[in-house]
Design a protein around this motif. Sequence first.
Motif, PDB file in Angstrom:
ATOM      1  N   VAL A   2       0.834  -1.199   0.000  1.00  0.00           N
ATOM      2  CA  VAL A   2       0.000   0.000   0.000  1.00  0.00           C
ATOM      3  C   VAL A   2       0.870   1.251   0.000  1.00  0.00           C
ATOM      4  N   CYS A   3       1.972   1.226   0.743  1.00  0.00           N
ATOM      5  CA  CYS A   3       2.891   2.383   0.752  1.00  0.00           C
ATOM      6  C   CYS A   3       3.448   2.629  -0.647  1.00  0.00           C
ATOM      7  N   GLY A   4       3.774   1.558  -1.363  1.00  0.00           N
ATOM      8  CA  GLY A   4       4.267   1.733  -2.722  1.00  0.00           C
ATOM      9  C   GLY A   4       3.221   2.317  -3.651  1.00  0.00           C
ATOM     10  N   LEU A   5       1.987   1.800  -3.558  1.00  0.00           N
ATOM     11  CA  LEU A   5       0.916   2.319  -4.411  1.00  0.00           C
ATOM     12  C   LEU A   5       0.545   3.742  -4.026  1.00  0.00           C
ATOM     13  N   GLY A   6       0.499   4.012  -2.712  1.00  0.00           N
ATOM     14  CA  GLY A   6       0.178   5.371  -2.267  1.00  0.00           C
ATOM     15  C   GLY A   6       1.208   6.383  -2.739  1.00  0.00           C
ATOM     16  N   PHE A  29      -6.498   9.202 -14.871  1.00  0.00           N
ATOM     17  CA  PHE A  29      -6.889   7.800 -14.892  1.00  0.00           C
ATOM     18  C   PHE A  29      -6.223   7.032 -13.749  1.00  0.00           C
ATOM     19  N   ARG A  30      -4.933   7.295 -13.537  1.00  0.00           N
ATOM     20  CA  ARG A  30      -4.172   6.517 -12.555  1.00  0.00           C
ATOM     21  C   ARG A  30      -4.600   6.809 -11.126  1.00  0.00           C
ATOM     22  N   LEU A  31      -5.180   7.968 -10.877  1.00  0.00           N
ATOM     23  CA  LEU A  31      -5.568   8.313  -9.512  1.00  0.00           C
ATOM     24  C   LEU A  31      -6.589   7.317  -8.954  1.00  0.00           C
ATOM     25  N   PRO A  32      -7.749   7.089  -9.608  1.00  0.00           N
ATOM     26  CA  PRO A  32      -8.674   6.068  -9.063  1.00  0.00           C
ATOM     27  C   PRO A  32      -8.106   4.665  -9.138  1.00  0.00           C
ATOM     28  N   LEU A  33      -7.241   4.409 -10.130  1.00  0.00           N
ATOM     29  CA  LEU A  33      -6.618   3.099 -10.275  1.00  0.00           C
ATOM     30  C   LEU A  33      -5.843   2.729  -9.024  1.00  0.00           C
ATOM     31  N   HIS A  34      -4.951   3.617  -8.592  1.00  0.00           N
ATOM     32  CA  HIS A  34      -4.133   3.342  -7.416  1.00  0.00           C
ATOM     33  C   HIS A  34      -4.964   3.363  -6.138  1.00  0.00           C
ATOM     34  N   LEU A  35      -5.945   4.246  -6.073  1.00  0.00           N
ATOM     35  CA  LEU A  35      -6.786   4.301  -4.874  1.00  0.00           C
ATOM     36  C   LEU A  35      -7.582   3.012  -4.705  1.00  0.00           C
ATOM     37  N   LEU A  36      -8.129   2.470  -5.800  1.00  0.00           N
ATOM     38  CA  LEU A  36      -8.860   1.202  -5.727  1.00  0.00           C
ATOM     39  C   LEU A  36      -7.948   0.066  -5.280  1.00  0.00           C
ATOM     40  N   ALA A  37      -6.733   0.038  -5.822  1.00  0.00           N
ATOM     41  CA  ALA A  37      -5.792  -1.009  -5.426  1.00  0.00           C
ATOM     42  C   ALA A  37      -5.418  -0.881  -3.952  1.00  0.00           C
ATOM     43  N   CYS A  38      -5.183   0.355  -3.482  1.00  0.00           N
ATOM     44  CA  CYS A  38      -4.860   0.567  -2.068  1.00  0.00           C
ATOM     45  C   CYS A  38      -6.004   0.117  -1.168  1.00  0.00           C
ATOM     46  N   LEU A  39      -7.238   0.463  -1.542  1.00  0.00           N
ATOM     47  CA  LEU A  39      -8.389   0.057  -0.744  1.00  0.00           C
ATOM     48  C   LEU A  39      -8.522  -1.467  -0.699  1.00  0.00           C
ATOM     49  N   ALA A  89      -8.230  -3.655   2.652  1.00  0.00           N
ATOM     50  CA  ALA A  89      -9.296  -4.579   3.040  1.00  0.00           C
ATOM     51  C   ALA A  89      -8.734  -5.962   3.317  1.00  0.00           C
ATOM     52  N   LEU A  90      -7.784  -6.406   2.486  1.00  0.00           N
ATOM     53  CA  LEU A  90      -7.147  -7.700   2.708  1.00  0.00           C
ATOM     54  C   LEU A  90      -6.362  -7.692   4.008  1.00  0.00           C
ATOM     55  N   HIS A  91      -5.658  -6.583   4.281  1.00  0.00           N
ATOM     56  CA  HIS A  91      -4.897  -6.452   5.520  1.00  0.00           C
ATOM     57  C   HIS A  91      -5.802  -6.574   6.731  1.00  0.00           C
ATOM     58  N   GLY A  92      -6.968  -5.893   6.677  1.00  0.00           N
ATOM     59  CA  GLY A  92      -7.899  -5.951   7.793  1.00  0.00           C
ATOM     60  C   GLY A  92      -8.473  -7.338   7.984  1.00  0.00           C
ATOM     61  N   GLU A  93      -8.770  -8.025   6.870  1.00  0.00           N
ATOM     62  CA  GLU A  93      -9.372  -9.357   6.965  1.00  0.00           C
ATOM     63  C   GLU A  93      -8.355 -10.363   7.480  1.00  0.00           C
ATOM     64  N   VAL A  94      -7.089 -10.239   7.009  1.00  0.00           N
ATOM     65  CA  VAL A  94      -6.049 -11.163   7.467  1.00  0.00           C
ATOM     66  C   VAL A  94      -5.731 -10.922   8.940  1.00  0.00           C
ATOM     67  N   SER A  95      -5.685  -9.636   9.343  1.00  0.00           N
ATOM     68  CA  SER A  95      -5.348  -9.319  10.727  1.00  0.00           C
ATOM     69  C   SER A  95      -6.409  -9.826  11.681  1.00  0.00           C
ATOM     70  N   GLU A 117      -6.794  -2.231 -14.260  1.00  0.00           N
ATOM     71  CA  GLU A 117      -5.410  -2.144 -13.802  1.00  0.00           C
ATOM     72  C   GLU A 117      -5.291  -2.136 -12.282  1.00  0.00           C
ATOM     73  N   SER A 118      -6.342  -1.710 -11.576  1.00  0.00           N
ATOM     74  CA  SER A 118      -6.277  -1.767 -10.118  1.00  0.00           C
ATOM     75  C   SER A 118      -6.261  -3.218  -9.631  1.00  0.00           C
ATOM     76  N   VAL A 119      -7.024  -4.094 -10.296  1.00  0.00           N
ATOM     77  CA  VAL A 119      -7.002  -5.496  -9.873  1.00  0.00           C
ATOM     78  C   VAL A 119      -5.671  -6.154 -10.241  1.00  0.00           C
ATOM     79  N   LEU A 120      -4.972  -5.611 -11.230  1.00  0.00           N
ATOM     80  CA  LEU A 120      -3.648  -6.158 -11.550  1.00  0.00           C
ATOM     81  C   LEU A 120      -2.681  -5.919 -10.406  1.00  0.00           C
ATOM     82  N   TYR A 121      -2.783  -4.765  -9.736  1.00  0.00           N
ATOM     83  CA  TYR A 121      -1.922  -4.511  -8.581  1.00  0.00           C
ATOM     84  C   TYR A 121      -2.218  -5.509  -7.465  1.00  0.00           C
ATOM     85  N   ILE A 122      -3.493  -5.843  -7.293  1.00  0.00           N
ATOM     86  CA  ILE A 122      -3.857  -6.838  -6.282  1.00  0.00           C
ATOM     87  C   ILE A 122      -3.325  -8.215  -6.689  1.00  0.00           C
ATOM     88  N   PHE A 123      -3.410  -8.534  -7.974  1.00  0.00           N
ATOM     89  CA  PHE A 123      -2.852  -9.799  -8.478  1.00  0.00           C
ATOM     90  C   PHE A 123      -1.351  -9.870  -8.234  1.00  0.00           C
TER      91      PHE A 123
END
Length: 481
Positions: A85-89, A408-418, A422-428, A287-293
């Motif tokens: 997330v720090c990298g994407l942010g 375009f990249r602004l919502p892309l990175h924000l979606l990936a960060c979110l 969410a994964l961090h919260g669920e795993v924690s 492209e946001s889901v690619l960051y998650i992938f």
Amino acid sequence: MFVTAYLAFIVLAGLCVTLEITARRLTSSQATQTAVANPAFRRFQKLFLKAYLLALWADWLQGPYLYKLYRHYNFLESQIAILYVCGLGSCVLFAPVAGWLLQFLGRRQTCLLFCLAYSVCCITKLSQDYFMLILGRILGGLSTSLLTTVFEAWYVHGHVEVHDFPKEWIPVTFGKVADWNHGLAVAAGLVANLFAEWLGLGPVAPFLLAIPSLAACAWFVLSEWGQEDKQEATSGDKNGPLLNPLHAPKLQMSTWARFWRSCLDGLRCLLSDRRVMLLGGVQALFESVLYIFVFLWTPVLDPHGPPLGIVFSSLMAASMAGSTLFRLATSAPYRLQPGHLLCLAVLLAFFSFFMLTFSTVPGQPRPRESLLAFLLLELACGLYFPAVSFLQGRVVPIERRAAVLAWFRLPLHLLACLGLLALHGEVSGAGAGEAGSGTRHMFAGCAGMMLAALLAVVSLFTVGRNDADLRLEGTKLEGEI
């Protein structure tokens, strides 16, 4: 899985070679032949490619073992998610700064800044301190933002303003970059696997191996791009570096004014054309889901023991096959429309994530099916990127393209960060038996985003059904005889 990974790579490498040979026979254009015959253009192209390909090589070397390195340092998956997330942010924060640095420092100096920042980023991987690794991710975000802007900006300016080559030759160079880029990505996985696993140097080795490439890139920029800068100075480039300190405050204000004007013009272009808005929606979702992938493929496959470098090379070979299929499908014998191939890419991505929701069931993992789904996703990426690039070139004015793509990249990175948060919260918050469910839920969410992207593609078709800008030249519109 060890044998499966090698078999997948061999099959995909053979497929790529076969498709490439076929594509080269069918896609030789007159513009390419004229450009290749021009010795001045070849010299300038070679000058650019030597530095840029070294930068891309250093970037690809860091792909296969980033997650593995953090796991090697015994960080939890939730902690690794925060690092990503720090990298994407930082990409979100530095994307507009990259354009400002171009105007403030100049193109050549900003390329040198990229080499320095990325080298320091690689050095931080030697530390096991969490905050030092966060600093490395922030520098990596800055470096990624610079890599995607400054080298191309230097080339386009030199191509058009300094050498006055025809604009039609620009795609010749970037087509060559795309060809080399796929090959570099495949080779980077093999080299990273060689040093990290075969030679037993560990997952930090590929990051250290990237530093000499960045140093060589900086040397070419410093020594060979200087002559271009002299020509640029004599041509009166208004966007070059600040040369007179006495005029610095005035010029800085002018730079900021140009920067904000460019941002506002890009936003107006985005909001005034529904085609641009829909295309931006597709790009942000896909492209946001690619960051998650990128974050999830390693923890899904690594527990089953495949060589990660070979898996990475297989994924890149699948992407290369998709890109070559796009060239074949749009060539003269077939003339399939890029919009249709974009739809196919989104459908393949949806099917891939749908498969992953079943192959990553906690307690019942199916790693071979997961690997197949990942390969299909990369094949979809190979189709997606040239299709989107074609459509962007038709609907986004060239003078507004950089600013529009930044929006375009602004919502892309924000979606990936979110998604990663969410994964961090669920795993924690998960118990020991539920930790794997977060990954499955994330893949299900990615499938839902791909479904939304598919709806945006269909809407784009509806808006541009009889729009010649969205079609290849020489093809008939709906209703024409």
